[in-house]
Motif scaffolding. Sequence first.
Motif, PDB file in Angstrom:
ATOM      1  N   ILE A  17       0.831  -1.208   0.000  1.00 18.38           N
ATOM      2  CA  ILE A  17       0.000   0.000   0.000  1.00 18.38           C
ATOM      3  C   ILE A  17       0.864   1.255   0.000  1.00 18.38           C
ATOM      4  O   ILE A  17       0.654   2.190  -0.778  1.00 18.38           O
ATOM      5  N   VAL A  18       1.874   1.266   0.877  1.00 19.60           N
ATOM      6  CA  VAL A  18       2.745   2.448   0.999  1.00 19.60           C
ATOM      7  C   VAL A  18       3.579   2.644  -0.262  1.00 19.60           C
ATOM      8  O   VAL A  18       3.899   3.767  -0.655  1.00 19.60           O
ATOM      9  N   ARG A  19       3.907   1.540  -0.927  1.00 18.23           N
ATOM     10  CA  ARG A  19       4.762   1.612  -2.123  1.00 18.23           C
ATOM     11  C   ARG A  19       4.094   2.386  -3.257  1.00 18.23           C
ATOM     12  O   ARG A  19       4.773   2.904  -4.143  1.00 18.23           O
ATOM     13  N   ARG A  20       2.771   2.467  -3.231  1.00 21.65           N
ATOM     14  CA  ARG A  20       2.067   3.229  -4.261  1.00 21.65           C
ATOM     15  C   ARG A  20       2.414   4.715  -4.180  1.00 21.65           C
ATOM     16  O   ARG A  20       2.360   5.430  -5.179  1.00 21.65           O
ATOM     17  N   ALA A  21       2.750   5.173  -2.976  1.00 20.65           N
ATOM     18  CA  ALA A  21       3.115   6.582  -2.801  1.00 20.65           C
ATOM     19  C   ALA A  21       4.627   6.774  -2.728  1.00 20.65           C
ATOM     20  O   ALA A  21       5.135   7.856  -3.019  1.00 20.65           O
TER      21      ALA A  21
ATOM     22  N   ALA B 200      11.879  -6.027   3.187  1.00 15.98           N
ATOM     23  CA  ALA B 200      12.390  -5.407   4.414  1.00 15.98           C
ATOM     24  C   ALA B 200      11.262  -5.219   5.422  1.00 15.98           C
ATOM     25  O   ALA B 200      11.446  -5.416   6.630  1.00 15.98           O
ATOM     26  N   TRP B 201      10.084  -4.851   4.931  1.00 18.34           N
ATOM     27  CA  TRP B 201       8.936  -4.688   5.823  1.00 18.34           C
ATOM     28  C   TRP B 201       8.515  -6.025   6.423  1.00 18.34           C
ATOM     29  O   TRP B 201       8.129  -6.096   7.576  1.00 18.34           O
ATOM     30  N   VAL B 202       8.627  -7.085   5.631  1.00 19.01           N
ATOM     31  CA  VAL B 202       8.310  -8.416   6.155  1.00 19.01           C
ATOM     32  C   VAL B 202       9.295  -8.796   7.256  1.00 19.01           C
ATOM     33  O   VAL B 202       8.904  -9.321   8.306  1.00 19.01           O
ATOM     34  N   ARG B 203      10.580  -8.539   7.027  1.00 18.80           N
ATOM     35  CA  ARG B 203      11.590  -8.854   8.048  1.00 18.80           C
ATOM     36  C   ARG B 203      11.343  -8.053   9.325  1.00 18.80           C
ATOM     37  O   ARG B 203      11.492  -8.578  10.440  1.00 18.80           O
TER      38      ARG B 203
END
Length: 326
Positions: free
Chosen positions: A178-182, A190-193
């Motif tokens: 979601i954040v990657r869209r912006a 990295a967010w998963v880790r």
Amino acid sequence: MVIVVIVLVCGWLASTFLGAIDWSSVGEALGRLTVWQLLALGAVLLVRQTLNALPLALFIDGLGAGRALLSDLVASVTAVVAPPPGDMVVRVAMFRGWGIEASRGLAGATMNMVVFYVNRFAAPLIGLAVLTVLGSGTSQVAGALVSVAIAIALAVLVSLAVRREQFAARLGRRAATIVRRARSSVDPDAWVRSSTGFQQHIVADYRRSFPRSLLALSAMVLADACILLLAIRFVGIPAEAVPAYEVIGIFFLAYPLTLPPMMGLGIYDVVLLGAFMEVGGDALEPELVAALTVWRAVTILGPVALGGVVALVWRGRLGEATGDTS
């Protein structure tokens, strides 16, 4: 931009609802305060801040309540003078100075924030119970139940993320998408880790720490309400006019309005003022405004002043430890 809008709304509310106040009477009510009463308010503030920081000690093994309080006070003053995540940066620096791994400290600080939000939306349930059993009742039942439903949803979401590593990983990847869209630089892996690392740091003591943290923060809201109650009594409003159970019940019921910056400064105050005037009558308006002013001064300026002193002492000791004499 959001903060600017909130400030404008608060200004409009203040000019609309407080424009006709007899400010000379407010000053007279403030003049009734004594040094001993201010010291009593400061003592209850210390209890409030200790309870507010207690979840840090519960979620970060080896931190302790004393260090949690120091960290919370310094983070409070940092949040005033620096934009996010300045407070988290300071927290990590203090954690490292106490020998606590940064990732473990951040996980505990994150849970501290999450539990605070759960408690904020759950608070109306206590207010509803107090006003129903002891007070004059309330018509805000639907709003209170919606708020409690939000608290339950947050608690369930956090519980799933903490107890199930796969759910935490899936949640982290979904959030990153979601954040990657912006922001295209976001790395989902990295967010998963980070999500799974957070889960591993918290899962061991979660079942014990989470309910205790909620209990501590509920007691913190009660201490906050007691500061306001004392201020109301100190400016000359007797219990017959505005009973203690009405103050505490209304305070808890409207607590989700502390969501905007500065704990809902302006919006929350106007709602409390209107509710207390409905209980005690319009003639108490100057004294109630004085009491709310005292409460805000103690609960906003107090932690900032204490945090400033702690920050200076901590920075001085840090400089001595590193040999920095500048």
